[in-house]
Design an enzyme around this catalytic site. Structure first.
Site, PDB file in Angstrom:
ATOM      1  N   CYS A  45       0.840  -1.188   0.000  1.00 48.58           N
ATOM      2  CA  CYS A  45       0.000   0.000   0.000  1.00 48.58           C
ATOM      3  C   CYS A  45       0.877   1.240   0.000  1.00 48.58           C
ATOM      4  O   CYS A  45       2.069   1.166   0.291  1.00 48.58           O
ATOM      5  CB  CYS A  45      -0.890  -0.015   1.222  1.00 48.58           C
ATOM      6  SG  CYS A  45       0.108  -0.056   2.698  1.00 48.58           S
ATOM      7  N   TYR A  64      -5.835 -13.052  -3.648  1.00 43.51           N
ATOM      8  CA  TYR A  64      -5.205 -12.595  -2.395  1.00 43.51           C
ATOM      9  C   TYR A  64      -5.896 -13.277  -1.223  1.00 43.51           C
ATOM     10  O   TYR A  64      -7.108 -13.159  -1.057  1.00 43.51           O
ATOM     11  CB  TYR A  64      -5.345 -11.070  -2.346  1.00 43.51           C
ATOM     12  CG  TYR A  64      -4.801 -10.352  -1.141  1.00 43.51           C
ATOM     13  CD1 TYR A  64      -3.728 -10.842  -0.393  1.00 43.51           C
ATOM     14  CD2 TYR A  64      -5.340  -9.118  -0.758  1.00 43.51           C
ATOM     15  CE1 TYR A  64      -3.228 -10.135   0.700  1.00 43.51           C
ATOM     16  CE2 TYR A  64      -4.851  -8.405   0.318  1.00 43.51           C
ATOM     17  CZ  TYR A  64      -3.792  -8.925   1.049  1.00 43.51           C
ATOM     18  OH  TYR A  64      -3.302  -8.212   2.124  1.00 43.51           O
ATOM     19  N   HIS A 119      -2.963 -11.987   5.386  1.00 45.89           N
ATOM     20  CA  HIS A 119      -3.047 -10.882   6.343  1.00 45.89           C
ATOM     21  C   HIS A 119      -4.360 -10.844   7.118  1.00 45.89           C
ATOM     22  O   HIS A 119      -4.609  -9.870   7.841  1.00 45.89           O
ATOM     23  CB  HIS A 119      -2.833  -9.523   5.640  1.00 45.89           C
ATOM     24  CG  HIS A 119      -1.479  -9.405   4.981  1.00 45.89           C
ATOM     25  ND1 HIS A 119      -1.311  -9.105   3.655  1.00 45.89           N
ATOM     26  CD2 HIS A 119      -0.234  -9.571   5.466  1.00 45.89           C
ATOM     27  CE1 HIS A 119      -0.015  -9.082   3.356  1.00 45.89           C
ATOM     28  NE2 HIS A 119       0.660  -9.369   4.450  1.00 45.89           N
ATOM     29  N   ASP A 152       4.189  -9.070   8.996  1.00 48.72           N
ATOM     30  CA  ASP A 152       4.746  -9.151   7.653  1.00 48.72           C
ATOM     31  C   ASP A 152       5.721  -8.005   7.411  1.00 48.72           C
ATOM     32  O   ASP A 152       6.778  -8.182   6.820  1.00 48.72           O
ATOM     33  CB  ASP A 152       3.584  -9.071   6.657  1.00 48.72           C
ATOM     34  CG  ASP A 152       3.881  -9.829   5.401  1.00 48.72           C
ATOM     35  OD1 ASP A 152       4.710 -10.741   5.451  1.00 48.72           O
ATOM     36  OD2 ASP A 152       3.281  -9.496   4.374  1.00 48.72           O
TER      37      ASP A 152
END
Ligand code: ADP
Ligand code: SF4
Length: 698
Positions: free
Chosen positions: A30, A169, A172, A265
């Site tokens: 991001c 995806y 997370h 992460d």
């Protein structure tokens, strides 16, 4: 050229129908720009491709308004209107022969849908992760069919936008396929819940349908969490995390591996070494024939080679290292790995996204400024004058300014009062956990050594007279700041009246090694890292330490840098007492008076010393002295006197490097007028809904 030792990093690797030219892979990350600043995002990605990354991905791309994560500014492919913005990114990436990847995502119950106002939905009904009073609904079979159709439609749009790599995806904890996978989120009893074979069903369908839709020309990787770090209660590397990869082994074209949530992460350097995920991900290549990418703040080419040679990874995945140095691969390829601007793991980049702010980076002041200011991380225009520049102070601001002006070809003198370069970037890395932050200094000192036109003067405390005597034309004051002793910050806007000054210390005193007797109260009204770090240091010295803060959390702002939980846990584990929602209001006679931030009711704590981690004051006396002698400037050859970094107003190290860099770029520009100093993109107006606005009458 490069050492043959690194040749392995430059081997091409096939990913389904496409081939990456080397093993450097910028995984999705991001950036706070996304759909709100698409050209900024595109230019930032393009620069990475120019810097030699073989694969450059976008951030997560929302596929549908049923899962919008506004106000986070991520990419979007809600409908065809979103294609041009993403096509701009893909085109830019292609200009340098890199593959363009897009991470399609549907955020399930993690979406709060603040913009769309749709009811969030997920495998089961959950409360929002934020404190929003929002709860998701359970997806029924039609919802699942809809989600699959939306994902396919987004994949087709991504292909039309020009992407080569189109992700499914599932990592997370953020996205619906992972929420179906993990038994902590999925309490369904139908064929999408219960046994792992059922929970994996949605992910399998999405992979198959995406491959059917676009797999003839596009690679379809899966980004997956191999271990949620909660043991067998979730996906774990020796349990269901492994089983999922075994079940789907060769179905996706590539496995992109993550561990834990985002805070793990993108583990801050205070809490994790380079390559920290290896123990969790190393099994994957044994159970799949498909290429594998993983990350771990890789900045050392030797570590990268080791990862590939030992069969841990096929691709060196990077988000932060590619932010700090978009040209990392080219520097390795061109035999100059010593010039890599290494990420320090401070997570200021992540804080940008978390505060809905365009990305910035402590190490790379051009990050996020590629399009709107036209800044390039490696090239800076040649000088426009013969002015000689004197920079006073060699902290992050002064060092960055000296390096950037030096690269432009200016004659620069850099005067530093102390015996070492670096300012706070030399002092703070000696505090617990901050050693890696010393790279801010190291990178710039190494660059200075390559610049014969920059003269460095250590042990040179400059007075106004000294400055006038140098004959320099441009004076840059980068003298930094010091911590206040009077308690002024957020809670107290005026000094605290009742303070025994003889036992008040500041972080500067602690860094100077001043002896402090416990028990000690660390009063943190700064809320970034320093309060927690000082408490940790004093506690490790064996002192009885109480951290007092008017905030509800220790080091509260570090929520944004993904550090807060670990900081508070560490402080508690080493025995620091933490008093939140309380402010220091007095200190005398061996007692600190603290008041409830809500009621004002006071109590006292035993304290022989207080360390004030509050606001800072700029070191502006030299600037004031020079302003008082303006009439002498012309005779001394001085055209301008300007301040940069903490000397203007104390801020982050990222703000200091930005400030120093900006001065170097803009030295010959006219003073700031009324214009907006950067490009921006304004929203395109939609059709006017006149009936609604005019009460239905026209
Ligand atoms: P910033 O983050 O803005 O770069 P720092 O506090 O890290 O600020 O660095 C300021 C540097 O300026 C310190 O290394 C300090 O020793 C130096 N300095 C302060 N005053 C003077 C002075 N009068 N002459 C030379 N150096 C100075
Ligand atoms: Fe690394 Fe910090 Fe830059 Fe992020 S902001 S890329 S963590 S140096």
């Amino acid at each position: 050229m490069r050492s043959p030792h690194y040749d392995i990093l430059f081997e091409p690797v096939r990913i389904g129908p496409v081939t990456a030219k080397n093993r450097f892979y910028q995984v999705p990350h991001c950036n706070g720009m996304g759909h709100r600043a698409p050209s900024g995002m595109a230019a930032m990605r393009r620069v990475k491709a120019e810097g030699g990354w073989a694969v450059v991905c976008t951030e997560v791309c929302e596929i549908h308004p049923s899962a919008d994560i506004s106000p986070h500014a991520e990419a979007r492919l809600w409908d065809d209107a979103d294609i041009p913005a993403l096509a701009r990114a893909a085109d830019g990436i292609h200009q340098f022969g890199a593959l363009a990847g897009v991470e399609l995502g549907h955020h399930g119950f993690r979406a709060q849908n603040r913009t769309s106002r749709e009811i969030p939905m997920g495998p089961s009904s959950h409360t929002a992760v934020s404190y929003d009073p929002v709860q998701s609904r359970v997806m029924d079979k039609e919802d699942i069919r809809n989600l699959r159709r939306w994902h396919k439609a987004a994949a087709l749009r991504a292909k039309r936008a020009g992407f080569d790599i189109i992700y499914v995806y599932a990592a997370h904890g953020l996205v619906t396929p992972m929420q179906f996978l993990s038994k902590r989120y999925n309490q369904r009893t139908d064929e999408y819940g219960g046994a792992l074979e059922n929970r994996v069903r949605l992910l399998r369908e999405l992979i198959e349908e995406t491959k059917d839709a676009v797999g003839d020309t596009c690679a379809v990787p899966v980004r997956i969490c191999v271990d949620e770090l909660i043991g067998p209660a979730g996906l774990c590397a020796d349990g269901e995390g492994r089983e999922v990869i075994e079940m789907l082994a060769d179905l996706p074209d590539l496995w992109d591996l993550t561990v834990g949530d985002w805070s793990n992460d993108s583990r801050p350097s205070r809490f994790g070494e380079e390559g920290v995920h290896e123990e969790y991900v190393s099994f994957v290549k044994k159970v799949t024939g498909k290429p594998v990418v993983g990350n771990g703040r890789f900045t050392s080419p030797d570590t990268m080679v080791s990862q590939v040679r030992r069969g841990v990874l096929d691709f060196i995945g990077a988000a932060r290292p590619s932010i700090a140095d978009p040209f990392l691969p080219r520097k390795v390829e061109e035999g100059r790995p010593g010039e890599i601007r290494e990420c320090i793991g401070c997570n200021i980049c992540a804080a940008a996204d978390n505060t809905y702010t365009p990305i910035r980076c402590t190490q790379n002041p051009t990050m996020g400024e590629e399009w709107r200011r036209g800044w390039h991380p490696e090239y800076i225009p040649e000088r426009e004058s013969d002015d000689q520049v004197l920079i006073i102070g060699a902290g992050p601001a002064g060092l960055e300014c000296a390096v950037s002006l030096g690269k432009r070809g200016y004659d620069v003198m850099l005067a530093e009062a102390s015996e070492e370069l670096g300012g706070r970037s030399a002092r703070e890395p000696r505090l617990p956990g901050l050693a890696i932050w010393g790279r801010v200094r190291e990178y710039r000192v190494e660059q200075l050594n390559l610049l014969p036109n920059v003269q460095v003067y250590l042990a040179s405390a400059m007075s106004a007279q000294d400055v006038l005597d140098t004959g320099a034309n441009r004076i840059v004051i980068a003298t930094g700041s010091h911590w206040r002793r009077d308690g002024v910050a957020r809670y107290h806007r005026a000094p605290i009246a009742n303070l025994d000054q003889s036992s008040i210390f500041t972080p500067d005193d602690v860094m100077d090694g001043k002896q402090i007797a416990g028990p000690v109260v660390v009063y943190d009204d700064d809320h970034y890292y320093m309060g927690g770090v000082i408490a940790e240091k004093l506690r490790l010295q064996g002192l009885d330490v109480t951290l007092v803060t008017p905030a509800p959390l220790a080091s509260a702002w570090t929520v944004n840098t993904l550090e807060q939980t670990r900081i508070q846990r560490r402080l508690l584990e080493i025995g620091v007492k933490i008093c939140t929602n309380e402010a220091l209001v007095g200190f005398a006679g061996g007692e600190a008076a603290i008041a409830c931030a809500f009621t004002g009711s006071t109590r006292s704590l035993p304290a022989n010393a207080v360390v004030m981690v509050t606001a800072r004051l700029s070191n502006d006396s030299l600037h004031a002295d020079l302003l008082a002698r303006t009439s002498e400037w012309a005779d001394a050859g001085i055209k301008t006197v300007e301040r940069i970094g903490d000397a203007v107003a104390p801020g982050t190290i990222a703000a200091a490097t930005f400030s120093g860099h900006r001065y170097a770029r803009e030295i010959d520009r006219a003073p700031w007028g009324d214009e907006v100093p950067f490009l921006r993109e304004n929203a395109e107006l939609g059709p006017w809904q006149s009936k609604l606005v005019n009460n239905g009458t026209s």
